[in-house]
Structure formats: C-alpha cells, structure tokens
Design an enzyme around this catalytic site. Structure first.
Site, PDB file in Angstrom:
ATOM      1  N   ASP A 260       0.781  -1.165  -0.040  1.00 48.95           N
ATOM      2  CA  ASP A 260       0.014  -0.121  -0.020  1.00 48.95           C
ATOM      3  C   ASP A 260       0.992   1.224   0.045  1.00 48.95           C
ATOM      4  O   ASP A 260       1.987   1.078   0.240  1.00 48.95           O
ATOM      5  CB  ASP A 260      -0.716  -0.035   1.211  1.00 48.95           C
ATOM      6  CG  ASP A 260      -1.983  -0.839   1.019  1.00 48.95           C
ATOM      7  OD1 ASP A 260      -2.311  -1.044  -0.079  1.00 48.95           O
ATOM      8  OD2 ASP A 260      -2.885  -1.043   2.132  1.00 48.95           O
TER       9      ASP A 260
ATOM     10  N   LYS B  83      -3.418   3.600  -3.397  1.00 49.22           N
ATOM     11  CA  LYS B  83      -4.493   4.453  -3.918  1.00 49.22           C
ATOM     12  C   LYS B  83      -3.724   5.684  -4.634  1.00 49.22           C
ATOM     13  O   LYS B  83      -4.194   6.373  -5.324  1.00 49.22           O
ATOM     14  CB  LYS B  83      -5.557   4.677  -3.302  1.00 49.22           C
ATOM     15  CG  LYS B  83      -6.438   3.377  -2.871  1.00 49.22           C
ATOM     16  CD  LYS B  83      -7.911   3.770  -2.288  1.00 49.22           C
ATOM     17  CE  LYS B  83      -8.786   2.512  -2.518  1.00 49.22           C
ATOM     18  NZ  LYS B  83      -8.328   1.514  -1.432  1.00 49.22           N
TER      19      LYS B  83
ATOM     20  N   MET C 199      -7.920   9.365   9.356  1.00 47.38           N
ATOM     21  CA  MET C 199      -8.699   9.964   8.175  1.00 47.38           C
ATOM     22  C   MET C 199      -9.518  11.257   8.329  1.00 47.38           C
ATOM     23  O   MET C 199     -10.477  11.309   7.959  1.00 47.38           O
ATOM     24  CB  MET C 199      -9.400   8.944   7.421  1.00 47.38           C
ATOM     25  CG  MET C 199      -8.540   7.947   6.902  1.00 47.38           C
ATOM     26  SD  MET C 199      -9.554   6.674   6.181  1.00 47.38           S
ATOM     27  CE  MET C 199      -9.441   5.171   7.470  1.00 47.38           C
TER      28      MET C 199
HETATM   29  N1  SAH Z   1      -3.694   0.388   8.982  1.00 47.90           N
HETATM   30  C1  SAH Z   1      -3.429   1.798   9.031  1.00 47.90           C
HETATM   31  C2  SAH Z   1      -4.381   2.888   8.749  1.00 47.90           C
HETATM   32  C3  SAH Z   1      -4.828   3.068   7.448  1.00 47.90           C
HETATM   33  S1  SAH Z   1      -5.937   4.055   7.094  1.00 47.90           S
HETATM   34  C4  SAH Z   1      -2.806   1.807  10.823  1.00 47.90           C
HETATM   35  O1  SAH Z   1      -3.062   1.037  11.381  1.00 47.90           O
HETATM   36  O2  SAH Z   1      -2.066   2.911  10.928  1.00 47.90           O
HETATM   37  C5  SAH Z   1      -4.990   5.714   6.766  1.00 47.90           C
HETATM   38  C6  SAH Z   1      -4.901   6.653   7.767  1.00 47.90           C
HETATM   39  O3  SAH Z   1      -4.124   6.088   8.855  1.00 47.90           O
HETATM   40  C7  SAH Z   1      -4.464   7.935   7.491  1.00 47.90           C
HETATM   41  O4  SAH Z   1      -5.433   8.818   6.784  1.00 47.90           O
HETATM   42  C8  SAH Z   1      -4.093   8.576   8.688  1.00 47.90           C
HETATM   43  O5  SAH Z   1      -5.073   9.081   9.498  1.00 47.90           O
HETATM   44  C9  SAH Z   1      -3.477   7.315   9.331  1.00 47.90           C
HETATM   45  N2  SAH Z   1      -2.119   7.422   9.167  1.00 47.90           N
HETATM   46  C10 SAH Z   1      -1.388   6.317   8.507  1.00 47.90           C
HETATM   47  N3  SAH Z   1      -0.085   6.607   8.699  1.00 47.90           N
HETATM   48  C11 SAH Z   1      -0.147   7.628   9.310  1.00 47.90           C
HETATM   49  C12 SAH Z   1       1.234   8.320   9.771  1.00 47.90           C
HETATM   50  N4  SAH Z   1       2.392   7.935   9.567  1.00 47.90           N
HETATM   51  N5  SAH Z   1       0.986   9.485  10.759  1.00 47.90           N
HETATM   52  C13 SAH Z   1      -0.360   9.774  11.025  1.00 47.90           C
HETATM   53  N6  SAH Z   1      -1.378   9.322  10.313  1.00 47.90           N
HETATM   54  C14 SAH Z   1      -1.295   8.160   9.818  1.00 47.90           C
END
Ligand code: SAH
Length: 253
Positions: free
Chosen positions: A35, A56, A168
């Site tokens: 991803d 995406k 998000m």
């Molecule tokens: N599976 C992922 C989440 C995916 S949804 C997890 O467990 O972290 C995608 C959202 O995750 C982003 O829109 C943001 O809100 C958050 N996100 C993912 N990586 C991030 C990061 N390094 N810093 C801050 N927010 C993050």
C-alpha cells in the site's frame, strides 16, 4: 503446495517499528503487494521479492479491491509466498479483515502479522499517553471517513470518557468539531494533530476542540495525520513526571 498469504502490518513509517515476524515474512516473500502508506525503506528485508504497488496514491491510482484479491489469489495458487504489506496494522482501517475473509473463502491460508497502528505510534512519538491513571481510562480508535457516508454516533463518542484517536480526519475537521461539541464534549478539550507520525518529517499541532480547524488550517496540516482528542492530548513530559511523582507519594514509594 498449499496456498498461503501473509497479511502484514508495516507499522506507521519508522522502519525500526517493524516486528521481527514481519521481517521474517518479508524475508520469505516471493511477491509483496504494498500500500502507499508503507515506508519503502522496509523493503530492504525482501531484496529479491517482486514488489507490486497497489496503493491508491502511488503509481497505481485506485487499484480496485477486487483486483488486489485476485492478484493475491493468483500468486498464492502458483505456490508463491505472498506478503500483503499494509501501513500500520492490517486490521485497523486497513481492510485486513475483508482480505483475509475473501482469501479464506477461496481456500487460501492466511496468516496475519500485527503492525503498530499510526494512532498509537503518533501519540507516543508526541509524548501523549493514550491512557493515564485518573485522566483517561480508555481509548477509542475511530475513522472519520466511511464508505457509505453513514454517520458515527458522535454523542456516544463525546460522552465515552475515553481518549479519541481519529484516523482519516484531515478533510473533516469542522464536522468532527461540530459533532463533538454538539455531543457535549467541552470546547476546551485538548487536541493533538500528528502528521507523518514516526517519520523524520513528523509534525504536531496542539490545539483544542474549538480552535482545531483554524489551527490545522494555519499549520497546513496534511494527510496522513491522526487526531488525538482528550485531556491526555495536553500532557507534556513535565506534567507526566509531576503526576508520576504524585502517584509515587500516594503509593508511599
Ligand atoms: N492501517 C493503518 C491505517 C490506514 S487508514 C494503521 O493501522 O495505521 C489511513 C489513515 O491512517 C491516514 O489517513 C491517517 O489518518 C492514518 N495514518 C497512517 N499512517 C500515518 C502516519 N504515519 N502518521 C499519521 N497518520 C497516519
């Protein structure tokens, strides 16, 4: 050969936050589907694997979920060791549950490997303890973005007494503010907004519920970011050490 797919969490970005099990799975992989929130630095652990970006935002704009399912199935049936690598944890807003279910229905064995989810890592990187004795008795992880635009029970969230960690949420700050205020959360509830948690470009913006949208705008907050809403979002090391000192006194340590 029995078909198997590993659904692996790559953690929030810092490659050192990868688990040993994730490193082992990557080392065994023939094919890795990644991803776009995955830090490519972790790919040093699979130098000979075929890497397929299916995110995406990356090269492959909006890879349909059905296509990703079929790709995993095809390679697994060829006897290849397939790793599906996702940002954070595969089962926290990562479609890990959906993918595992689909694969299992198609006779593919699935092994999940947890990753550190962005909400937990982001808070820790900013010295925010998501639970804190006497201040926060729990944490709620929630996404502001729903596929069908169905509404969350904001009132229940506002009154939960837990720290809210919102994923998000960057594009929905005013809605989040309005709904939580309407739900009864105090206007001065502390908020921390953490962008690119655990990466060298991490940034944090501290605010409160009323001002969060304006502050985020001035700060030019961008995705990926998480929001931490609750009293703990105002915690700083100093306060924590004071609180720790008080507890030690209480416990007569
Ligand atoms: N599976 C992922 C989440 C995916 S949804 C997890 O467990 O972290 C995608 C959202 O995750 C982003 O829109 C943001 O809100 C958050 N996100 C993912 N990586 C991030 C990061 N390094 N810093 C801050 N927010 C993050």
């Amino acid at each position: 050969m029995s078909a198997k797919v590993w659904l692996v969490g790559a953690g929030p970005g810092d490659p050192e936050l990868l688990t040993l099990k994730a490193v082992r799975a990557l080392g065994e992989a023939d094919v890795v589907l990644i991803d776009d929130l995955v830090n490519e630095a972790v790919l040093v652990h699979c130098p000979t694997a075929c890497i397929i970006p299916v995110g995406k935002r990356g090269g492959c704009r909006s890879t349909p979920q059905e296509f990703i399912h079929r790709l995993m199935l095809r390679y697994a049936r060829q006897g290849k060791c397939v790793v599906r690598l996702k940002g954070g944890d595969p089962c926290i807003f990562g479609r890990g549950g959906e993918e595992a279910q689909w694969l299992r229905t198609h006779g593919v064995e699935v092994e999940m490997v947890n990753g550190i989810t962005a909400g937990l890592a982001g808070a820790t990187q900013c010295n925010i303890p998501l639970t804190l004795r006497g201040i926060s008795r729990g944490v709620t992880l929630v996404t502001a973005h729903t596929q069908d635009d169905s509404s969350l029970n904001w009132q229940a969230l506002a009154q939960s007494g837990t720290t809210l960690v919102i994923y998000m949420g960057v594009a929905k700050l005013s809605e989040i503010r309005d709904q939580l205020l309407a739900g009864g959360l105090a206007a001065d509830t502390p908020v921390a907004m953490i962008e690119n948690a655990s990466l060298p470009q991490q940034r944090e913006c501290r605010s409160d519920l009323t001002a969060m949208q304006e502050d985020a705008f001035a700060f030019q907050l961008k995705s990926p970011a998480i929001l931490v809403i609750g009293a703990v979002a105002a915690c700083e090391d100093v306060k924590r050490s004071q609180a720790a000192a008080e507890w030690c006194t209480d416990l007569a340590l």
